[in-house]
Design a protein around this motif. Structure first.
Motif, PDB file in Angstrom:
ATOM      1  N   TRP A   1     -18.007 107.901 118.793  1.00 46.52           N
ATOM      2  CA  TRP A   1     -18.891 108.953 119.292  1.00 46.52           C
ATOM      3  C   TRP A   1     -19.583 109.643 118.113  1.00 46.52           C
ATOM      4  O   TRP A   1     -18.996 109.828 117.044  1.00 46.52           O
ATOM      5  CB  TRP A   1     -18.096 109.994 120.081  1.00 46.52           C
ATOM      6  CG  TRP A   1     -17.731 109.582 121.471  1.00 46.52           C
ATOM      7  CD1 TRP A   1     -17.550 108.307 121.927  1.00 46.52           C
ATOM      8  CD2 TRP A   1     -17.475 110.456 122.572  1.00 46.52           C
ATOM      9  NE1 TRP A   1     -17.201 108.319 123.250  1.00 46.52           N
ATOM     10  CE2 TRP A   1     -17.143 109.620 123.675  1.00 46.52           C
ATOM     11  CE3 TRP A   1     -17.478 111.828 122.746  1.00 46.52           C
ATOM     12  CZ2 TRP A   1     -16.830 110.140 124.933  1.00 46.52           C
ATOM     13  CZ3 TRP A   1     -17.159 112.352 123.984  1.00 46.52           C
ATOM     14  CH2 TRP A   1     -16.853 111.512 125.063  1.00 46.52           C
TER      15      TRP A   1
ATOM     16  N   LYS B   1     -12.191 110.509 119.337  1.00 45.01           N
ATOM     17  CA  LYS B   1     -13.535 110.125 119.776  1.00 45.01           C
ATOM     18  C   LYS B   1     -14.409 109.713 118.590  1.00 45.01           C
ATOM     19  O   LYS B   1     -15.203 108.778 118.694  1.00 45.01           O
ATOM     20  CB  LYS B   1     -14.204 111.284 120.527  1.00 45.01           C
ATOM     21  CG  LYS B   1     -13.519 111.660 121.833  1.00 45.01           C
ATOM     22  CD  LYS B   1     -13.496 110.495 122.813  1.00 45.01           C
ATOM     23  CE  LYS B   1     -12.859 110.889 124.130  1.00 45.01           C
ATOM     24  NZ  LYS B   1     -12.736 109.734 125.050  1.00 45.01           N
TER      25      LYS B   1
ATOM     26  N   HIS C   1     -13.577 105.770 118.925  1.00 50.98           N
ATOM     27  CA  HIS C   1     -14.533 105.445 119.978  1.00 50.98           C
ATOM     28  C   HIS C   1     -15.981 105.424 119.496  1.00 50.98           C
ATOM     29  O   HIS C   1     -16.881 105.090 120.276  1.00 50.98           O
ATOM     30  CB  HIS C   1     -14.391 106.450 121.128  1.00 50.98           C
ATOM     31  CG  HIS C   1     -13.070 106.331 121.840  1.00 50.98           C
ATOM     32  ND1 HIS C   1     -12.859 106.882 123.085  1.00 50.98           N
ATOM     33  CD2 HIS C   1     -11.904 105.742 121.494  1.00 50.98           C
ATOM     34  CE1 HIS C   1     -11.614 106.638 123.475  1.00 50.98           C
ATOM     35  NE2 HIS C   1     -11.013 105.944 122.513  1.00 50.98           N
TER      36      HIS C   1
END
Length: 526
Positions: free
Chosen positions: A194, A188, A192
């Motif tokens: 995050w 993540k 991604h």
């Protein structure tokens, strides 16, 4: 006349059976009976290190309180090492108690405040006790280093692993369930995009247990890059075990343990590929993003500003501290750090809260009682000033008279034996000193202390309070202490209708109304 006594006992760990509280109490009871003391106070600390300041221990704090209250005349301990193994702390505590007239008796080490050799005795015992701690610390560290060299685990369990007992110690092995979440965090964060805050919030929303069963926070996920702490900075996840990176030492001023980083050359590093959880590629991607984020002012940077009310207010939902979320809003630190799954929290406009709370403070310190106290303090200070002025004038006059007398003696000496370079030099110096002493005296022969009228002082006091926020901002730490003394700890809470209230310990409250744009405006009054 019966003499009252107190017993104090302490041990550091459950393994210290030979110095257990029961054993310490038994030998002290025997001595008390033999001498004729009656033990009326008993305090103990279990599992507390001898290097911990006495006032920082639960039992030690109660002992000192009873001593200051005069509840006993004699303190019985098994030995001075039960009070402290730190020479400075031992001396500080003993001097404080003996100054209060309390006799200290060490049953097994022979210390007695009534002995003429007490200072020598406690100095030697303090040195022995402190050397014992140093020796114990060194032996413990040497033992742990030996365990590491044999491939054993030396403490400090990380999320994603568990220890398994083997012959000679404990070894680490991967906890596959937790390892999956470690890989999820790296995925993540690195792939991604995050934020660490979002990761912590999501882990708490999914009810993923943290290492010790608590909740996830930003610091647990991110940690400290230089110290190798936190999920994203733990080199063990790529199979590189580093031990001896730091040590804990006690701050001599605060008594608190602080972490000290060791030099790199003292680190012990091992490659343990069987413990690798995260791929090298995922690790590098995470590190690259971390570097970019820090350069842009992300995690790892210290807060740019400190605010007056941060840490003074607390959340009415979880009890956590209220902090500045940004330049506009205050909010619950737990909600910000761990997410709504942990605390639904509250948020409120900073300016409105500051104005409201400072308004309460102004009213509190402008009550008739506070003004009366101010007047009394002003009169006291003026009285002190007058006394000091009179004393200063008297001292100056005595110096002038002494200087003049010295000049007279020098003149007499010159008249009798004739002038010499030494006498001439001393006479010149004495006359210069007299001129210096007389100059200020002539400028203010009778200094007149003019005290402003009390009405003017109160008016000036009120004017200063109008700029209270600026005055308090000059020393935030002291300002926070004063605010807590006046207000206790105000609570920010939201009622069933969505209104946000600032509730004070002293049953004072003011409401901030909930506006449609999800900000909070001041809609009430105290």
């Amino acid at each position: 006349m019966e003499i009252t006594a107190a017993f104090y006992g302490r041990f550091s760990t459950d393994r210290q059976r030979e110095t257990s509280i029961a054993d310490q109490e038994r030998v002290c009871d025997v001595r008390a009976t033999a001498i004729g003391f009656r033990i009326v106070v008993r305090h103990t600390d279990e599992g507390v290190s001898g290097s911990t300041p006495v006032a920082a221990r639960p039992g030690g704090k109660q002992l000192l309180a009873d001593a200051l209250a005069g509840r006993f005349e004699v303190l019985l301990v098994e030995g001075l090492d039960r009070l402290s193994r730190d020479m400075v702390e031992q001396e500080r505590v003993i001097r404080r108690l003996e100054h209060r007239g309390i006799r200290i008796v060490g049953v097994l080490d022979g210390y007695d405040s009534d002995s003429s050799a007490r200072k020598l005795h406690r100095g030697m015992r303090g040195l022995i006790n402190e050397v014992y701690l140093d020796d114990l610390r060194a032996k413990t560290h040497r033992g742990l280093a030996g365990q590491v060299s044999r491939g054993m685990h030396a403490g400090g369990l990380s999320f994603g692993y568990r220890t398994v007992p083997v012959e000679g110690g404990n070894r680490l092995e991967v906890n596959q369930e937790q390892a999956g979440w470690v890989r999820w965090i790296f995925e993540k964060y690195a792939n991604h995009g995050w934020s660490v805050q979002r990761i912590a919030h999501e882990l708490n929303r999914l009810k993923v247990p943290a290492l010790r069963g608590g909740t996830w926070s930003v610091s647990v996920v991110y940690g400290h890059p230089q110290r190798g702490s936190g999920i994203l900075n733990n080199t063990l996840y790529i199979g590189k075990y580093i031990w001896n990176r730091s040590q804990w030492m006690k701050d001599p001023d605060t008594g608190k343990r602080v972490r000290i980083d060791r030099p790199v050359e003292e680190w012990i590093t091992q490659d343990l590929p069987e413990l690798q959880i995260v791929s090298d590629e995922a690790w590098e991607r995470a590190k690259e993003r971390m570097t970019r984020t820090r350069a842009q002012g992300g995690p790892g940077r210290a807060p740019i500003t400190r605010t007056l009310m941060s840490g003074v207010l607390k959340c009415g939902v979880c009890g956590g501290p209220i902090i500045a979320w940004n330049k506009v809003m205050y909010g619950c630190s737990i909600r910000k750090d761990r997410g709504r799954a942990v605390c639904t929290g509250v948020s409120v406009n900073r300016d409105k809260v500051d104005d409201l709370v400072l308004g309460i403070v102004r009213d509190e310190i402008l009550t008739p009682e506070a003004i009366d106290e101010l007047e009394q303090e002003v009169r006291r200070l003026m009285s002190v000033q007058r006394r000091e002025s009179v004393q200063a004038q008297a001292d100056a006059q005595r110096k002038i008279e002494a200087s003049q007398a010295e000049i007279d003696r020098l003149i007499d000496a010159i008249a009798q034996v004739g002038i010499s370079p030494a006498l001439a030099s001393r006479l010149q110096a004495a006359e210069s000193e007299l001129a210096v002493l007389q100059a200020p005296s002539q400028e203010r022969k009778q200094p007149e202390l003019k005290m402003r009228s009390m009405a003017n002082i109160v008016a000036r006091y009120r004017t200063m309070l109008e700029n209270l926020d600026e005055i308090l901002a000059t020393d935030l730490d002291r300002a926070k202490e004063l605010l807590r003394e006046i207000l206790g700890q105000p609570v920010i809470e939201k009622d069933a209708e969505g209104h946000v209230w600032v509730t004070l310990d002293k049953e004072k409250a003011s409401m901030l109304s909930h506006e449609a744009d999800s900000t909070f405006g001041c809609g009430g009054r105290i």
